[in-house]
Design an enzyme around this catalytic site. Structure first.
Site, mmCIF file in Angstrom:
data_model
loop_
_atom_site.group_PDB
_atom_site.id
_atom_site.type_symbol
_atom_site.label_atom_id
_atom_site.label_comp_id
_atom_site.label_asym_id
_atom_site.label_seq_id
_atom_site.Cartn_x
_atom_site.Cartn_y
_atom_site.Cartn_z
ATOM 1 C CG HIS A 54 31.919 66.077 50.615
ATOM 2 N ND1 HIS A 54 33.012 65.996 51.448
ATOM 3 C CD2 HIS A 54 31.979 67.314 50.046
ATOM 4 C CE1 HIS A 54 33.715 67.108 51.383
ATOM 5 N NE2 HIS A 54 33.101 67.939 50.533
ATOM 6 C CG HIS A 113 34.439 70.806 52.794
ATOM 7 N ND1 HIS A 113 34.637 70.851 51.434
ATOM 8 C CD2 HIS A 113 35.354 71.657 53.319
ATOM 9 C CE1 HIS A 113 35.622 71.682 51.149
ATOM 10 N NE2 HIS A 113 36.072 72.197 52.281
ATOM 11 C CG MET A 120 34.336 75.224 51.977
ATOM 12 S SD MET A 120 33.731 74.710 50.357
ATOM 13 C CE MET A 120 32.417 73.597 50.865
ATOM 14 C CG ASP A 168 35.855 68.755 47.844
ATOM 15 O OD1 ASP A 168 35.222 68.641 46.786
ATOM 16 O OD2 ASP A 168 35.392 69.281 48.869
ATOM 17 N N GLY A 169 37.127 68.382 44.402
ATOM 18 C CA GLY A 169 37.001 69.375 43.353
ATOM 19 C C GLY A 169 37.477 68.888 41.999
ATOM 20 N N GLY A 219 33.862 76.894 46.523
ATOM 21 C CA GLY A 219 32.740 77.813 46.339
ATOM 22 C C GLY A 219 31.695 77.289 45.372
ATOM 23 C CG PHE A 220 31.073 78.415 42.484
ATOM 24 C CD1 PHE A 220 29.779 78.922 42.553
ATOM 25 C CD2 PHE A 220 32.132 79.258 42.773
ATOM 26 C CE1 PHE A 220 29.555 80.254 42.896
ATOM 27 C CE2 PHE A 220 31.930 80.587 43.121
ATOM 28 C CZ PHE A 220 30.637 81.087 43.182
ATOM 29 N N GLY A 221 30.515 73.901 42.567
ATOM 30 C CA GLY A 221 30.723 72.610 41.944
ATOM 31 C C GLY A 221 31.017 72.804 40.465
ATOM 32 N N GLY A 222 31.461 71.746 39.822
ATOM 33 C CA GLY A 222 31.605 71.760 38.369
ATOM 34 C C GLY A 222 32.820 72.478 37.831
ATOM 35 C CG MET A 259 39.841 72.843 49.149
ATOM 36 S SD MET A 259 38.324 71.856 49.073
ATOM 37 C CE MET A 259 37.603 72.377 47.510
ATOM 38 C CB SER A 283 29.876 67.028 46.951
ATOM 39 O OG SER A 283 29.280 68.269 47.291
ATOM 40 C CG ASP A 339 30.845 70.616 49.531
ATOM 41 O OD1 ASP A 339 31.896 70.602 50.197
ATOM 42 O OD2 ASP A 339 30.691 69.982 48.468
ATOM 43 C CG MET A 345 29.884 76.539 50.158
ATOM 44 S SD MET A 345 29.734 76.676 48.379
ATOM 45 C CE MET A 345 30.607 75.195 47.882
HETATM 46 C C1 DX5 Z 1 33.825 72.957 46.204
HETATM 47 C C2 DX5 Z 1 33.194 71.917 47.095
HETATM 48 C C3 DX5 Z 1 33.209 70.595 46.443
HETATM 49 C C4 DX5 Z 1 32.370 70.549 45.232
HETATM 50 C C5 DX5 Z 1 32.907 69.491 44.327
HETATM 51 O O1 DX5 Z 1 33.704 74.182 46.769
HETATM 52 O O2 DX5 Z 1 33.871 71.822 48.316
HETATM 53 O O3 DX5 Z 1 32.876 69.544 47.331
HETATM 54 O O4 DX5 Z 1 31.041 70.287 45.507
HETATM 55 O O5 DX5 Z 1 32.169 69.548 43.173
HETATM 56 P P1 DX5 Z 1 32.709 68.965 41.819
HETATM 57 O O6 DX5 Z 1 32.996 67.534 42.048
HETATM 58 O O7 DX5 Z 1 31.581 69.216 40.885
HETATM 59 O O8 DX5 Z 1 33.949 69.755 41.483
HETATM 60 ZN ZN ZN Z 2 33.656 69.802 49.729
#
Ligand code: DX5
Ligand code: ZN
Length: 219
Positions: A32, A65, A67, A174-175, A141-144, A136, A7, A34, A36
């Site tokens: 990927h 993706h 969102m 994903d996530g 909403g957020f990575g990490g 999911m 992503s 993302d 938002m």
């Molecule tokens: C979450 C996103 C994910 C996210 C995954 O809202 O849809 O694609 O970027 O990030 P990681 O792998 O850091 O959890």
């Molecule tokens: Zn995603």
């Protein structure tokens, strides 16, 4: 063959093309994307212009993706020759079947995603129409964020439903995926694995991608 979709949410946007070149060299299968909107999820990422800036810079297909609320209004914006999947959220679509048909009418594959607290039963009447289901494993909403373990049970159940009903959609997760949990996740029945921070927030993106690919290919 199981596939990796890093992503770009966690990429360095000031050098996006270089970061994507690194995952391509490392053997990733998709980019990927993302998207938002600050409404469906509590964060704003980027829109179609950022994705389109990668056109001609990579040979990897786009796995989009969305969102976002009202995705029907924006589907065409994400249509490029490299767009393979457009995925919308079940929770964001009042007329999910209509939206899935809309995506397919554009000549791309249609995915539907569900949040961690949404049951598989909400997909009962759409599974035969979709090309992919995205589970999911964090609240989007957020990575990490940390992987939510109940997603594994959902993947197993969904793979069993697919088998017993003779369907052929792909299963994506994903996530919170990292090098330590990716093999267990792949073994549960996942076909496409998204990883953001665990790929892009590392010193050597190409080498990390290679490690992910070798782990999922050996499952
Ligand atoms: C979450 C996103 C994910 C996210 C995954 O809202 O849809 O694609 O970027 O990030 P990681 O792998 O850091 O959890
Ligand atoms: Zn995603």
């Amino acid at each position: 063959m199981k596939k990796l979709a890093p992503s770009i949410l966690s990429a360095d946007f000031s050098r996006l093309a270089e970061d994507v070149a690194a995952i391509e060299k490392g053997g990733a299968d998709y980019v990927h994307v993302d998207v938002m909107d600050g409404h469906f999820v509590p964060n704003i990422s980027f829109g179609s212009t950022v994705m389109k800036s990668l056109e001609g810079k990579t040979n990897l297909p786009f796995d989009v993706h969305l969102m976002i609320e009202d995705p029907d209004d924006y589907l065409e914006d994400f249509l490029t020759p490299a767009t393979e999947y457009i995925t919308v959220h079940q929770e964001a679509c009042t007329h999910l079947n209509r939206t899935v048909q809309h995506i397919k009418s554009l000549g791309v594959k249609a995915g539907v995603s569900i949040n961690p607290a949404t049951t598989l039963a909400t997909l009962d009447y759409i599974l035969e129409d979709v090309d992919m289901v995205l589970i999911m494993s964090v609240n989007p909403g957020f990575g990490g964020q940390k992987f939510i373990p109940s997603a594994l049970e959902k993947i197993r159940e969904l793979a069993e439903i697919r088998r017993s009903e003779g369907l052929d959609f792909e299963i994506e997760i994903d996530g919170g995926v990292n090098l330590d949990n990716v093999q267990e996740i792949a073994s549960a029945g996942t076909d496409i694995i998204v990883a953001g921070s665990a790929v892009f927030k590392t010193a050597d993106i190409e080498d990390t991608t290679k490690q992910f690919v070798s782990k999922i290919r050996s499952v």
